[in-house]
Motif scaffolding. Sequence first.
Motif, PDB file in Angstrom:
ATOM      1  N   ARG A   1      18.316  -4.180  37.274  1.00 28.17           N
ATOM      2  CA  ARG A   1      18.964  -4.832  36.129  1.00 28.17           C
ATOM      3  C   ARG A   1      20.164  -5.643  36.615  1.00 28.17           C
ATOM      4  O   ARG A   1      21.010  -5.151  37.350  1.00 28.17           O
TER       5      ARG A   1
ATOM      6  N   ARG B   1      19.834  -6.926  31.957  1.00 34.27           N
ATOM      7  CA  ARG B   1      18.395  -7.024  31.703  1.00 34.27           C
ATOM      8  C   ARG B   1      17.652  -6.993  33.028  1.00 34.27           C
ATOM      9  O   ARG B   1      18.214  -7.354  34.071  1.00 34.27           O
TER      10      ARG B   1
ATOM     11  N   ILE C   1      15.557  -8.031  36.121  1.00 33.19           N
ATOM     12  CA  ILE C   1      15.387  -9.375  36.699  1.00 33.19           C
ATOM     13  C   ILE C   1      13.987  -9.921  36.396  1.00 33.19           C
ATOM     14  O   ILE C   1      13.777 -11.121  36.310  1.00 33.19           O
TER      15      ILE C   1
ATOM     16  N   GLN D   1      12.518 -10.037  33.760  1.00 32.49           N
ATOM     17  CA  GLN D   1      12.435 -10.715  32.449  1.00 32.49           C
ATOM     18  C   GLN D   1      12.613 -12.234  32.625  1.00 32.49           C
ATOM     19  O   GLN D   1      12.289 -12.999  31.724  1.00 32.49           O
ATOM     20  N   ASN D   2      13.142 -12.614  33.773  1.00 31.57           N
ATOM     21  CA  ASN D   2      13.347 -14.046  34.043  1.00 31.57           C
ATOM     22  C   ASN D   2      12.065 -14.667  34.608  1.00 31.57           C
ATOM     23  O   ASN D   2      11.458 -14.115  35.536  1.00 31.57           O
ATOM     24  N   GLN D   3      11.703 -15.832  34.056  1.00 30.63           N
ATOM     25  CA  GLN D   3      10.501 -16.492  34.568  1.00 30.63           C
ATOM     26  C   GLN D   3      10.663 -16.906  36.026  1.00 30.63           C
ATOM     27  O   GLN D   3       9.683 -16.981  36.777  1.00 30.63           O
ATOM     28  N   GLY D   4      11.911 -17.149  36.425  1.00 39.02           N
ATOM     29  CA  GLY D   4      12.164 -17.502  37.822  1.00 39.02           C
ATOM     30  C   GLY D   4      11.752 -16.391  38.776  1.00 39.02           C
ATOM     31  O   GLY D   4      11.477 -16.633  39.954  1.00 39.02           O
ATOM     32  N   ILE D   5      11.723 -15.160  38.280  1.00 39.51           N
ATOM     33  CA  ILE D   5      11.251 -14.019  39.079  1.00 39.51           C
ATOM     34  C   ILE D   5       9.756 -13.761  38.814  1.00 39.51           C
ATOM     35  O   ILE D   5       8.983 -13.489  39.726  1.00 39.51           O
ATOM     36  N   GLN D   6       9.353 -13.855  37.534  1.00 40.46           N
ATOM     37  CA  GLN D   6       7.956 -13.558  37.156  1.00 40.46           C
ATOM     38  C   GLN D   6       6.959 -14.516  37.803  1.00 40.46           C
ATOM     39  O   GLN D   6       5.897 -14.103  38.285  1.00 40.46           O
TER      40      GLN D   6
ATOM     41  N   THR E   1      12.400 -11.340  45.842  1.00 39.36           N
ATOM     42  CA  THR E   1      12.561 -10.541  44.618  1.00 39.36           C
ATOM     43  C   THR E   1      13.531  -9.380  44.840  1.00 39.36           C
ATOM     44  O   THR E   1      14.270  -8.990  43.937  1.00 39.36           O
TER      45      THR E   1
END
Length: 227
Positions: free
Chosen positions: A112, A116, A118, A120-125, A180
């Motif tokens: 987190r 939140r 990490i 949850q961020n599209q930059g990570i997903q 990541t």
Amino acid sequence: MALFNLIRRNADITVGRVKIQKYSDFTRNLPVPANINLISIKPLRAMLNHATTEVFFDDLRVPAKNLIGEEGKGFRYLLDGLNAERILISAEAIGDARWFIEKASAYAGERRVFDRPIGQNQGIQFPIARAYAATEAADLMVQKAIGLFDQGEACGSEANMAKLLSADASWAAADMCLQTHGGFGFAEEYDVERKFRETRLYQVAPISTNLILSYIAEHVLGLPRSF
Ligand SMILES: Cc1cc2nc3c(=O)[nH]c(=O)nc-3n(C[C@H](O)[C@H](O)[C@H](O)COP(=O)(O)OP(=O)(O)OC[C@H]3O[C@@H](n4cnc5c(N)ncnc54)[C@H](O)[C@@H]3O)c2cc1C
């Protein structure tokens, strides 16, 4: 490993029943005896946990009775074994890629930052999702190569493409996984840095990426040989 693959695929070589024997007997009975001093083996310290060695053969003569199969066909027998090796390594690279994707997904869900996860961020997903898609696509080629090999069909192109695509997928997944994990990607306790070093090997061995591209260009696409 290549020796056993070679034996399995060539009906004209009689190997008799498999038996368990002492290591010293095994080396004495190899086609190229390993217990004579014309071969020297030098350990090579390397960046990953393979027991890597350099092997030198100096003026080695092999007894005629040790010939495997027919004279002059050795390279063809060897090539058959190389396809098996490439397919095996491809499956290993796919396993590595899946390990990186699982590890990254789990960490992205639990770490987190700014209240939140990490993940949850599209930059990570997105990099994780991209690595997953590339890995599953590469695995389709690996499965195709396995199917052809098991049926005794020619599979040189597929084995090479499987190795290329799976090595690329595992290396991209490794890079994504380390990123990541942020700073912890470099910490030994997460195993990511170790696996990162290990999976880099597949860009080079057992055949380098350039040499696969060269094979595809020449043997699949009919372009002039480049070397
Ligand atoms: C940990 C480890 C374990 C290994 N285990 C084994 C093993 O069990 N058995 C075994 O036989 N070998 C083994 N190898 C050797 C491995 O297969 C070779 O290192 C690999 O095939 C690359 O060959 P090379 O090192 O001679 O590179 P080189 O042929 O010297 O190539 C160096 C670079 O130049 C590029 N290159 C070369 N020629 C061309 C060209 N014509 N066009 C474009 N690019 C080119 C290559 O892609 C590569 O990037 C191992 C290597 C390592 C690192």
